[in-house]
Motif scaffolding. Structure first.
Motif, mmCIF file in Angstrom:
data_model
loop_
_atom_site.group_PDB
_atom_site.id
_atom_site.type_symbol
_atom_site.label_atom_id
_atom_site.label_comp_id
_atom_site.label_asym_id
_atom_site.label_seq_id
_atom_site.Cartn_x
_atom_site.Cartn_y
_atom_site.Cartn_z
ATOM 1 N N THR A 184 21.830 -20.927 43.699
ATOM 2 C CA THR A 184 21.592 -21.396 42.326
ATOM 3 C C THR A 184 21.900 -20.319 41.299
ATOM 4 O O THR A 184 21.939 -20.603 40.106
ATOM 5 C CB THR A 184 20.139 -21.881 42.117
ATOM 6 O OG1 THR A 184 19.243 -20.768 42.211
ATOM 7 C CG2 THR A 184 19.767 -22.973 43.098
ATOM 8 N N GLU B 283 30.398 -35.720 36.226
ATOM 9 C CA GLU B 283 31.785 -35.911 36.650
ATOM 10 C C GLU B 283 32.703 -34.980 35.864
ATOM 11 O O GLU B 283 32.542 -34.801 34.667
ATOM 12 C CB GLU B 283 32.197 -37.370 36.452
ATOM 13 C CG GLU B 283 31.506 -38.334 37.404
ATOM 14 C CD GLU B 283 31.745 -38.015 38.880
ATOM 15 O OE1 GLU B 283 32.884 -37.680 39.266
ATOM 16 O OE2 GLU B 283 30.772 -38.094 39.650
ATOM 17 N N TYR C 156 27.261 -35.078 43.780
ATOM 18 C CA TYR C 156 26.601 -34.234 44.780
ATOM 19 C C TYR C 156 27.535 -33.108 45.194
ATOM 20 O O TYR C 156 28.699 -33.329 45.489
ATOM 21 C CB TYR C 156 26.167 -35.052 45.998
ATOM 22 C CG TYR C 156 25.118 -36.078 45.645
ATOM 23 C CD1 TYR C 156 23.835 -35.684 45.308
ATOM 24 C CD2 TYR C 156 25.420 -37.430 45.621
ATOM 25 C CE1 TYR C 156 22.869 -36.610 44.964
ATOM 26 C CE2 TYR C 156 24.460 -38.372 45.284
ATOM 27 C CZ TYR C 156 23.190 -37.945 44.955
ATOM 28 O OH TYR C 156 22.234 -38.871 44.606
ATOM 29 N N THR C 157 26.996 -31.899 45.221
ATOM 30 C CA THR C 157 27.763 -30.707 45.561
ATOM 31 C C THR C 157 27.342 -30.211 46.945
ATOM 32 O O THR C 157 26.352 -30.703 47.509
ATOM 33 C CB THR C 157 27.524 -29.614 44.507
ATOM 34 O OG1 THR C 157 26.147 -29.219 44.565
ATOM 35 C CG2 THR C 157 27.867 -30.101 43.106
ATOM 36 N N PRO C 158 28.054 -29.242 47.496
ATOM 37 C CA PRO C 158 27.676 -28.727 48.825
ATOM 38 C C PRO C 158 26.228 -28.234 48.916
ATOM 39 O O PRO C 158 25.624 -28.298 49.990
ATOM 40 C CB PRO C 158 28.668 -27.593 49.057
ATOM 41 C CG PRO C 158 29.880 -28.016 48.296
ATOM 42 C CD PRO C 158 29.333 -28.676 47.048
ATOM 43 N N ARG D 207 25.652 -22.509 37.023
ATOM 44 C CA ARG D 207 24.386 -23.167 37.342
ATOM 45 C C ARG D 207 23.320 -22.732 36.341
ATOM 46 O O ARG D 207 23.396 -21.658 35.751
ATOM 47 C CB ARG D 207 23.958 -22.842 38.766
ATOM 48 C CG ARG D 207 24.936 -23.385 39.805
ATOM 49 C CD ARG D 207 24.275 -23.430 41.157
ATOM 50 N NE ARG D 207 24.929 -24.351 42.060
ATOM 51 C CZ ARG D 207 24.722 -25.659 42.100
ATOM 52 N NH1 ARG D 207 23.879 -26.221 41.286
ATOM 53 N NH2 ARG D 207 25.352 -26.421 42.967
ATOM 54 N N ARG E 159 22.315 -34.190 39.764
ATOM 55 C CA ARG E 159 23.720 -34.405 40.078
ATOM 56 C C ARG E 159 24.589 -33.727 39.031
ATOM 57 O O ARG E 159 24.238 -33.659 37.871
ATOM 58 C CB ARG E 159 24.008 -35.899 40.146
ATOM 59 C CG ARG E 159 23.198 -36.529 41.298
ATOM 60 C CD ARG E 159 23.246 -38.011 41.324
ATOM 61 N NE ARG E 159 24.599 -38.495 41.501
ATOM 62 C CZ ARG E 159 24.940 -39.758 41.371
ATOM 63 N NH1 ARG E 159 24.037 -40.657 41.061
ATOM 64 N NH2 ARG E 159 26.174 -40.131 41.535
ATOM 65 N N ARG E 160 25.716 -33.249 39.492
ATOM 66 C CA ARG E 160 26.677 -32.592 38.600
ATOM 67 C C ARG E 160 27.452 -33.656 37.836
ATOM 68 O O ARG E 160 27.894 -34.636 38.427
ATOM 69 C CB ARG E 160 27.621 -31.754 39.444
ATOM 70 C CG ARG E 160 28.717 -31.070 38.631
ATOM 71 C CD ARG E 160 29.398 -30.059 39.460
ATOM 72 N NE ARG E 160 28.615 -28.836 39.285
ATOM 73 C CZ ARG E 160 29.033 -27.643 39.652
ATOM 74 N NH1 ARG E 160 30.189 -27.501 40.219
ATOM 75 N NH2 ARG E 160 28.278 -26.599 39.459
ATOM 76 N N GLY F 59 33.409 -29.735 37.988
ATOM 77 C CA GLY F 59 33.527 -28.981 39.233
ATOM 78 C C GLY F 59 33.483 -29.897 40.433
ATOM 79 O O GLY F 59 33.362 -31.112 40.310
ATOM 80 N N TRP F 60 33.599 -29.314 41.595
ATOM 81 C CA TRP F 60 33.705 -30.078 42.821
ATOM 82 C C TRP F 60 32.404 -30.814 43.134
ATOM 83 O O TRP F 60 31.338 -30.213 43.180
ATOM 84 C CB TRP F 60 34.057 -29.175 43.999
ATOM 85 C CG TRP F 60 34.427 -29.968 45.192
ATOM 86 C CD1 TRP F 60 35.676 -30.391 45.514
ATOM 87 C CD2 TRP F 60 33.565 -30.476 46.203
ATOM 88 N NE1 TRP F 60 35.643 -31.132 46.661
ATOM 89 C CE2 TRP F 60 34.347 -31.200 47.114
ATOM 90 C CE3 TRP F 60 32.199 -30.415 46.427
ATOM 91 C CZ2 TRP F 60 33.828 -31.836 48.224
ATOM 92 C CZ3 TRP F 60 31.683 -31.057 47.535
ATOM 93 C CH2 TRP F 60 32.499 -31.744 48.413
ATOM 94 N N SER F 61 32.543 -32.124 43.339
ATOM 95 C CA SER F 61 31.391 -32.922 43.736
ATOM 96 C C SER F 61 31.877 -34.272 44.246
ATOM 97 O O SER F 61 33.002 -34.680 43.993
ATOM 98 C CB SER F 61 30.419 -33.120 42.573
ATOM 99 O OG SER F 61 30.981 -33.954 41.589
ATOM 100 N N HIS G 223 23.722 -29.673 48.007
ATOM 101 C CA HIS G 223 22.894 -30.821 48.374
ATOM 102 C C HIS G 223 22.752 -30.983 49.893
ATOM 103 O O HIS G 223 21.892 -31.729 50.359
ATOM 104 C CB HIS G 223 23.434 -32.113 47.755
ATOM 105 C CG HIS G 223 23.126 -32.233 46.303
ATOM 106 N ND1 HIS G 223 23.979 -31.772 45.323
ATOM 107 C CD2 HIS G 223 22.049 -32.737 45.657
ATOM 108 C CE1 HIS G 223 23.438 -32.001 44.134
ATOM 109 N NE2 HIS G 223 22.267 -32.576 44.308
#
Length: 136
Positions: A122, A65, A74-76, A127, A62-63, A68-70, A78
C-alpha cells in the motif's frame, strides 16, 4: 505524515485501514505472548473478526477504470483477500483438530502475507497510503 487523504477517502477505505492497523497491532501482541491461554483465544477471535473486516472491506475498494492495471477495478493486491478467505478457516480447522503447527503456520502466514506484505504494497506510489506517509 499527512492524514488528509484518509480523512477524505471513501468509508470502505477508512474501515479497511482502521481494521488492518488494529489487526496488525493485535496480531503482534498475539505472536509475542504465550499461546493456548484464555487470553490468547480471546485475542485470537478478535483477530479473526478484524481480519474478516479487513478482507470484506477490501472487496469494496476498487481502482477506478483507466487508473492503472485492474480487472473490474480489482488489482493484484486483492489476491490477499483470497489468502485471508483461505487462511482463516484453515487455521480454525487446524486448531479444532488439535493441529497446533498447522494453526500456527496458517496464522503466521496470514499475518505476514495479509498484513505485512499487503501493508507494504500500500506504500507504492499512486496508493493512498503512499500519499499519507510520503506526501503528494
Amino acid at each position: 505524515m499527512n492524514l488528509a487523504p484518509i480523512l477524505v477517502a471513501p468509508i470502505q477505505i477508512q474501515i479497511h485501514l482502521v481494521s488492518a492497523v488494529a489487526a496488525f497491532l493485535l496480531g503482534a501482541v498475539i505472536l509475542l505472548n504465550r499461546k493456548g491461554t484464555r487470553f490468547h483465544k480471546m485475542l485470537g477471535w478478535t483477530y479473526v473478526l478484524l481480519m474478516t473486516v479487513v478482507a470484506v472491506s477490501a472487496v469494496f475498494i476498487r481502482r477506478p477504470e483507466g487508473a492503472g492495471w485492474s480487472v473490474n477495478g480489482y488489482t493484484p493486491i486483492h489476491l490477499f483477500v483470497v489468502l485471508t478467505a483461505v487462511s482463516l478457516p484453515l487455521a480454525l480447522f487446524h486448531i479444532r483438530r488439535g493441529n497446533v503447527k498447522g494453526h500456527a503456520g496458517s496464522m503466521i502466514g496470514l499475518f505476514v502475507g495479509g498484513l505485512v506484505i499487503a501493508g507494504a504494497l500500500t506504500l507504492l506510489p499512486g496508493r493512498i497510503m503512499h500519499a499519507v506517509v510520503f506526501g503528494g
